[in-house]
Structures are given as C-alpha cells and as structure tokens.
Motif scaffolding. Structure first.
Motif, PDB file in Angstrom:
ATOM      1  N   LEU A  16       0.814  -1.217   0.000  1.00  0.00           N
ATOM      2  CA  LEU A  16       0.000   0.000   0.000  1.00  0.00           C
ATOM      3  C   LEU A  16       0.848   1.268   0.000  1.00  0.00           C
ATOM      4  CD1 LEU A  16      -2.680   1.532   0.255  1.00  0.00           C
ATOM      5  CD2 LEU A  16      -2.544   1.177   2.739  1.00  0.00           C
ATOM      6  N   TRP A  17       1.858   1.315   0.866  1.00  0.00           N
ATOM      7  CA  TRP A  17       2.661   2.527   0.963  1.00  0.00           C
ATOM      8  C   TRP A  17       3.524   2.722  -0.275  1.00  0.00           C
ATOM      9  CZ3 TRP A  17       1.426   6.318   3.922  1.00  0.00           C
ATOM     10  CH2 TRP A  17       0.722   6.076   5.097  1.00  0.00           C
ATOM     11  N   GLY A  18       3.806   1.643  -0.985  1.00  0.00           N
ATOM     12  CA  GLY A  18       4.504   1.779  -2.257  1.00  0.00           C
ATOM     13  C   GLY A  18       3.654   2.518  -3.280  1.00  0.00           C
ATOM     14  N   TYR A  19       2.358   2.219  -3.294  1.00  0.00           N
ATOM     15  CA  TYR A  19       1.438   2.924  -4.195  1.00  0.00           C
ATOM     16  C   TYR A  19       1.331   4.403  -3.805  1.00  0.00           C
ATOM     17  CZ  TYR A  19      -0.171  -1.499  -6.190  1.00  0.00           C
ATOM     18  OH  TYR A  19      -0.235  -2.696  -6.849  1.00  0.00           O
ATOM     19  N   VAL A  20       1.303   4.661  -2.507  1.00  0.00           N
ATOM     20  CA  VAL A  20       1.273   6.052  -2.045  1.00  0.00           C
ATOM     21  C   VAL A  20       2.533   6.776  -2.512  1.00  0.00           C
ATOM     22  CG1 VAL A  20       1.279   7.548  -0.011  1.00  0.00           C
ATOM     23  CG2 VAL A  20      -0.181   5.511  -0.057  1.00  0.00           C
ATOM     24  N   ALA A  21       3.678   6.089  -2.428  1.00  0.00           N
ATOM     25  CA  ALA A  21       4.943   6.679  -2.860  1.00  0.00           C
ATOM     26  C   ALA A  21       4.914   7.017  -4.349  1.00  0.00           C
ATOM     27  CB  ALA A  21       6.096   5.723  -2.556  1.00  0.00           C
ATOM     28  N   ILE A  22       4.361   6.124  -5.168  1.00  0.00           N
ATOM     29  CA  ILE A  22       4.252   6.375  -6.612  1.00  0.00           C
ATOM     30  C   ILE A  22       3.376   7.596  -6.869  1.00  0.00           C
ATOM     31  CG2 ILE A  22       3.325   5.472  -8.783  1.00  0.00           C
ATOM     32  CD1 ILE A  22       5.962   4.201  -7.966  1.00  0.00           C
ATOM     33  N   PHE A  23       2.242   7.682  -6.170  1.00  0.00           N
ATOM     34  CA  PHE A  23       1.340   8.819  -6.333  1.00  0.00           C
ATOM     35  C   PHE A  23       2.039  10.133  -5.988  1.00  0.00           C
ATOM     36  CE2 PHE A  23      -1.312  11.626  -3.615  1.00  0.00           C
ATOM     37  CZ  PHE A  23      -2.000  12.287  -4.630  1.00  0.00           C
ATOM     38  N   LEU A  24       2.719  10.183  -4.835  1.00  0.00           N
ATOM     39  CA  LEU A  24       3.370  11.416  -4.400  1.00  0.00           C
ATOM     40  C   LEU A  24       4.515  11.797  -5.335  1.00  0.00           C
ATOM     41  CD1 LEU A  24       3.488  10.781  -0.539  1.00  0.00           C
ATOM     42  CD2 LEU A  24       2.022  12.408  -1.746  1.00  0.00           C
ATOM     43  N   PHE A  25       5.329  10.814  -5.700  1.00  0.00           N
ATOM     44  CA  PHE A  25       6.477  11.078  -6.558  1.00  0.00           C
ATOM     45  C   PHE A  25       6.028  11.608  -7.921  1.00  0.00           C
ATOM     46  CE2 PHE A  25       9.911  10.263  -9.465  1.00  0.00           C
ATOM     47  CZ  PHE A  25      11.071  10.363  -8.721  1.00  0.00           C
ATOM     48  N   MET A  26       5.047  10.961  -8.530  1.00  0.00           N
ATOM     49  CA  MET A  26       4.616  11.368  -9.865  1.00  0.00           C
ATOM     50  C   MET A  26       3.820  12.674  -9.826  1.00  0.00           C
ATOM     51  SD  MET A  26       6.225   9.267 -11.580  1.00  0.00           S
ATOM     52  CE  MET A  26       5.744  10.118 -13.099  1.00  0.00           C
ATOM     53  N   THR A  27       3.199  12.994  -8.689  1.00  0.00           N
ATOM     54  CA  THR A  27       2.567  14.311  -8.556  1.00  0.00           C
ATOM     55  C   THR A  27       3.616  15.405  -8.672  1.00  0.00           C
ATOM     56  OG1 THR A  27       0.761  13.482  -7.164  1.00  0.00           O
ATOM     57  CG2 THR A  27       1.254  15.832  -7.035  1.00  0.00           C
ATOM     58  N   GLY A  28       4.703  15.265  -7.914  1.00  0.00           N
ATOM     59  CA  GLY A  28       5.779  16.253  -7.992  1.00  0.00           C
ATOM     60  C   GLY A  28       6.422  16.292  -9.364  1.00  0.00           C
ATOM     61  N   ASP A  29       6.594  15.129  -9.974  1.00  0.00           N
ATOM     62  CA  ASP A  29       7.204  15.064 -11.293  1.00  0.00           C
ATOM     63  C   ASP A  29       6.334  15.737 -12.358  1.00  0.00           C
ATOM     64  OD1 ASP A  29       9.477  13.733 -12.923  1.00  0.00           O
ATOM     65  OD2 ASP A  29       7.673  13.126 -14.001  1.00  0.00           O
ATOM     66  N   GLY A  30       5.019  15.765 -12.130  1.00  0.00           N
ATOM     67  CA  GLY A  30       4.108  16.324 -13.121  1.00  0.00           C
ATOM     68  C   GLY A  30       3.844  17.809 -12.981  1.00  0.00           C
ATOM     69  N   PHE A  31       4.348  18.434 -11.930  1.00  0.00           N
ATOM     70  CA  PHE A  31       4.070  19.856 -11.687  1.00  0.00           C
ATOM     71  C   PHE A  31       4.435  20.739 -12.880  1.00  0.00           C
ATOM     72  CE2 PHE A  31       3.669  20.958  -6.899  1.00  0.00           C
ATOM     73  CZ  PHE A  31       2.633  20.057  -6.799  1.00  0.00           C
ATOM     74  N   GLU A  32       5.547  20.446 -13.523  1.00  0.00           N
ATOM     75  CA  GLU A  32       6.100  21.341 -14.536  1.00  0.00           C
ATOM     76  C   GLU A  32       5.449  21.224 -15.904  1.00  0.00           C
ATOM     77  OE1 GLU A  32       9.708  18.307 -15.713  1.00  0.00           O
ATOM     78  OE2 GLU A  32       9.579  19.308 -13.790  1.00  0.00           O
ATOM     79  N   LEU A  33       4.681  20.141 -16.134  1.00  0.00           N
ATOM     80  CA  LEU A  33       4.241  19.826 -17.488  1.00  0.00           C
ATOM     81  C   LEU A  33       3.405  20.929 -18.118  1.00  0.00           C
ATOM     82  CD1 LEU A  33       3.358  16.031 -17.105  1.00  0.00           C
ATOM     83  CD2 LEU A  33       5.468  17.076 -17.961  1.00  0.00           C
ATOM     84  N   ALA A  34       2.598  21.601 -17.323  1.00  0.00           N
ATOM     85  CA  ALA A  34       1.651  22.564 -17.885  1.00  0.00           C
ATOM     86  C   ALA A  34       2.268  23.918 -18.194  1.00  0.00           C
ATOM     87  CB  ALA A  34       0.470  22.753 -16.919  1.00  0.00           C
ATOM     88  N   PHE A  35       3.464  24.211 -17.654  1.00  0.00           N
ATOM     89  CA  PHE A  35       3.966  25.584 -17.815  1.00  0.00           C
ATOM     90  C   PHE A  35       5.449  25.700 -18.118  1.00  0.00           C
ATOM     91  CE2 PHE A  35       4.636  24.653 -13.309  1.00  0.00           C
ATOM     92  CZ  PHE A  35       5.914  25.165 -13.086  1.00  0.00           C
ATOM     93  N   LEU A  36       6.236  24.633 -17.995  1.00  0.00           N
ATOM     94  CA  LEU A  36       7.683  24.775 -18.079  1.00  0.00           C
ATOM     95  C   LEU A  36       8.146  25.262 -19.456  1.00  0.00           C
ATOM     96  CD1 LEU A  36      10.415  24.593 -16.749  1.00  0.00           C
ATOM     97  CD2 LEU A  36      10.506  22.163 -17.358  1.00  0.00           C
ATOM     98  N   SER A  37       7.552  24.748 -20.533  1.00  0.00           N
ATOM     99  CA  SER A  37       7.988  25.168 -21.870  1.00  0.00           C
ATOM    100  C   SER A  37       7.755  26.672 -22.058  1.00  0.00           C
ATOM    101  CB  SER A  37       7.254  24.371 -22.948  1.00  0.00           C
ATOM    102  OG  SER A  37       5.858  24.577 -22.863  1.00  0.00           O
ATOM    103  N   ARG A  38       6.605  27.168 -21.608  1.00  0.00           N
ATOM    104  CA  ARG A  38       6.303  28.593 -21.719  1.00  0.00           C
ATOM    105  C   ARG A  38       7.254  29.403 -20.831  1.00  0.00           C
ATOM    106  NH1 ARG A  38       3.323  31.940 -18.660  1.00  0.00           N
ATOM    107  NH2 ARG A  38       2.555  30.199 -17.412  1.00  0.00           N
ATOM    108  N   TYR A  39       7.581  28.885 -19.664  1.00  0.00           N
ATOM    109  CA  TYR A  39       8.467  29.599 -18.751  1.00  0.00           C
ATOM    110  C   TYR A  39       9.878  29.709 -19.323  1.00  0.00           C
ATOM    111  CZ  TYR A  39      10.909  30.896 -14.465  1.00  0.00           C
ATOM    112  OH  TYR A  39      11.681  31.546 -13.530  1.00  0.00           O
ATOM    113  N   ILE A  40      10.350  28.653 -19.990  1.00  0.00           N
ATOM    114  CA  ILE A  40      11.669  28.702 -20.613  1.00  0.00           C
ATOM    115  C   ILE A  40      11.702  29.791 -21.692  1.00  0.00           C
ATOM    116  CG2 ILE A  40      13.285  27.420 -22.087  1.00  0.00           C
ATOM    117  CD1 ILE A  40      12.557  24.907 -20.543  1.00  0.00           C
TER     118      ILE A  40
END
Length: 425
Positions: A16-40
């Motif tokens: 169970l906690w492994g799934y929680v870890a995947i959720f948290l990790f990929m949430t942080g990894d996905g933060f930049e997707l919507a704006f990073l290209s425009r910010y660069i």
C-alpha cells in the motif's frame, strides 16, 4: 517468487505505501508539465529551444524506461528506486540553480536531460516489486492500481494543483514545491519497501551474466515472438491518448464551438475515466483473462470510441455532456489495456525484468508515433483522417492479439483451485 498477501479490491495491502509513494512522486514530477515550456521561453529562449529541452528529456526518459525493468531485477528494485529518487532530487536542484536561475541554456539541457533518466527508474522498478511480491491471481489488478496511482499523480493532482498556486507564488516556487512531493514519495518508498522480498536468482549471477541479462531488454524482441507482437499492441495502446491531446484542442475549440475551459474539463474527464477503469479492468481481467480484456474491450473499444469521441461533437456541436460521454467511453477503453503490464513478464517468466523493459520501451514509442502519425496525415486527410487511422491501427492490434500465445490461470472464486484457461481463444 510470489508471496501470500492480503488485498482490498485487488490492491495488495502489503504494498500500500509503495502505491502512495508512486502517487506522491509522480505528482511532484508532473508539476512542470503545464507551464515549463512557456516559462523557458519567458526566460528569453526561443520556442525551438524550449522544444529541444523537452525532446532531450523525452529521449533520456525513454532510454531509462527501456532499461529500468531489467536494471531493477539485476540490482534489486529497491536499489533502482533509490537511485532514481536520488538522481531526481540532485539534478532537479542543479537544473533549478544553474539552469533556470542563471538562464544558462546548456545547463538546462544537461541537467533536465539527466533528470529525465530518474523517474522511470523509480516508477517502473515498482512494477518489478509487484510481479515478485503479489500472488499470480492479483498481478493484473495490482497493475491496475499502479496505473491509477500514476495517473492520479501526474495526470490529475500534478496538473491541477499548479494551476491553483502558480499565480500566487510564481513558476520557480512551484518547481521548488514539486521537490517536496518527490522527496515525500522517495522517503516513503525507501522506508516501506525496505523489507519487501526480492528474487535471489539475479543476485547470484556473475558480472558477465548480469550484463547478458541486461542485453535481453533488446534481444527479447527478436527471440520471443509473443513479446514482439505484444510490443506492437502496446505501442498502439495509447495512440489516441497522446495523439488526441495534440490535435483535438484546436478542433474542439475552433471547429466545434467549445471554450478552452470546456475542452480542458472534457480532457480531465477522460483522465478521471482512465483512473477508475484502470482499477476496474485490472480486477475484471483476472476473471475474464488478460488477453480477452485487451482484445475485446481495449482494441475494439478504442477503435469504436476514438471515432465516437470525434463524431459526437462533430454532429451535435458544443454539447458538453455528449462530449463528456465520448471522453468517458474512450477513457474506459484505453484503460482496458492495463493488463499489458502483467502480460509482458508472464510471457517471459524467466526474464521478467527484461520483459517489463520491453513494455516500457513500447510505451515510449507510442508517445513518439502518436504525434508522428498526426504530423504525416494532417496536411492531406485532416483530423478525421488521423482519427480513422488510429481506429484502423486498433483493429490491427485486435488481429495481432489473436496470434499471441498465452495460457492464463483463472481464479473463479476465493479459495478455489486455479484452472488453466487458454487466453488465446
């Protein structure tokens, strides 16, 4: 090696906690997707330079995804996840300080590209944990929960949360905030998976034998016909997901009369649908058979509902609820491919890590071919031609599944004896 594990609706509670870890990790990894290209671009670089940064990142991520399964099996998935976590943190900090803060394009390319190697090691190594620590009859549903955690992180929270805070704290602080989510996921993974059992077979191999095992991530495509056919099916799996994300916004807004917020909500409904049905099909596939679910509900479903997704608004105009219905149906059928993750290692039980690596490579190639097909066809056959081409490829995937030879144990009831059932029929 399988261990007995309790479960709730197909979710193995020992992980169970492994799934929680995947959720948290990929949430942080996905933060930049919507704006990073425009910010660069806002930092003073050209759109082409911003695109190149993402191209380098994507190439590194695809290479890491390809090798992650077999690397995890050779050095243990816990070590692979730790390496992925540490790499993400270190090179994210370097990317932020020396790349973005100093507006140094070469450091942006270098550190962002290397960081692209990190998340596949963390993410896909957990699949090796699943196949080695979950009872055989639960692997399909366990993989469904894996993709649900992934999608909820990167596709929902990771995209939605930055939209709420970016105007208040700015892009750089959002990127620093992502580090907190990734660290939370990485630390939970290290602590919760520390005592998870791993296969000892790979640990006893010599260095030469370990390198030979790692090469199987390449050679399996040639040596195992079923893996090769499954790889093609996996590539076709997410064509509509990656392709429609590119071509449909313009059509829905410019041709069908939807507003931009309406389109974003419709696409969000698609992702919510995949999350729910990832779990649903993972559970159902244990009863019906992995290949049957992939063939009838995945391949044929996507062939039909790709067309439905386009034609409902084309015929009825900007009717939000009809468009949302099309998005829901397409999401449900896309999720029906979720047993593919369990199928690959089952087709090569002596080299599961290498099989998972081939599955990951196929996923990366899907991300490449979807926009490539659209780019080639749009000038001559327009959007409807691209939609029909995707649908035809799903029909091809249906045909290919008829030639994949695989026999899966069926588990009709708890505590009953498993029955051998051909999943090729």
């Amino acid at each position: 090696m399988k261990v007995n594990s309790d479960h709730w609706m197909g979710l193995p509670t020992n992980l169970l906690w492994g799934y929680v870890a995947i959720f948290l990790f990929m949430t942080g990894d996905g933060f930049e997707l919507a704006f990073l290209s425009r910010y660069i671009v806002e930092l003073g670089f050209s759109p082409a330079q911003a695109t190149l940064a993402f191209t380098v990142y994507g190439l590194c991520a695809a290479l890491a995804a390809w090798g992650s399964g077999v690397i995890a099996e050779v050095i243990t998935p816990q070590k692979a996840m730790r390496i992925g976590f540490y790499m993400w943190v270190v090179f994210h900090v370097l990317f932020m300080i020396f790349g973005l803060s100093h507006k140094n394009y070469y450091f942006i390319l270098l550190f962002y590209g290397i960081r692209g190697l990190a998340y596949p090691l963390f993410l896909y190594s957990f699949i090796v944990v699943i196949v080695n620590n979950v009872r055989e009859e639960l692997v399909g549903s366990a993989c469904g929960w894996f993709w649900a955690a992934y999608s909820l992180g990167i596709g929902v929270i990771g995209s939605y949360l930055p939209s709420l805070i970016i105007t208040h704290i700015g892009e750089m602080n959002v990127l620093w905030f992502s580090l907190a989510w990734v660290c939370a996921g990485g630390i939970i993974a290290i602590l919760s998976l520390n005592n998870i059992k791993v296969s000892n077979r790979m640990m006893n191999l010599s260095t030469k034998e370990k390198f030979a095992e790692m090469s199987r991530a390449v050679t399996l495509l040639a040596s195992n016909r079923n893996i090769f056919l499954s790889s093609i099916v996996r590539i076709i799996n997410t064509l509509s997901l990656y392709g429609f994300a590119i071509i449909m916004p313009l059509v829905f807004v410019d041709s069908f009369g939807f507003s931009v917020p309406d389109w974003l909500q419709i696409w969000a409904i698609f992702f919510f649908s995949t999350i729910v049905f990832n779990v649903f099909w993972g559970i159902v596939s244990q009863k019906l058979g992995w290949l049957r679910v992939i063939r009838w509900y995945g391949c044929l479903g996507c062939a039909v509902f790709s067309i439905t997704f386009y034609f409902l608004p084309a015929i009825f105009g900007d009717n939000f609820w009809l468009a949302a219905l099309g998005a829901t149906l397409l999401g449900a059928s896309t999720a029906a491919f979720v047993p593919m993750t369990a199928l690959f290692p089952a087709l090569e039980p002596e080299h599961k890590g290498a099989a998972i690596s081939v599955c990951n490579l196929s996923a990366g190639l899907s991300n490449f071919f979807a926009p490539a097909i659209a780019t080639l066809l749009l000038p001559t056959v327009s959007v409807i031609g691209v939609v029909l081409a995707y649908s035809a490829l799903y029909i091809l995937a249906f045909i290919l599944t008829l030639y994949i030879e695989f026999s899966q144990k069926q588990y009709p009831a708890a505590g009953s004896e498993p029955l051998e059932s051909s999943a090729t029929s």
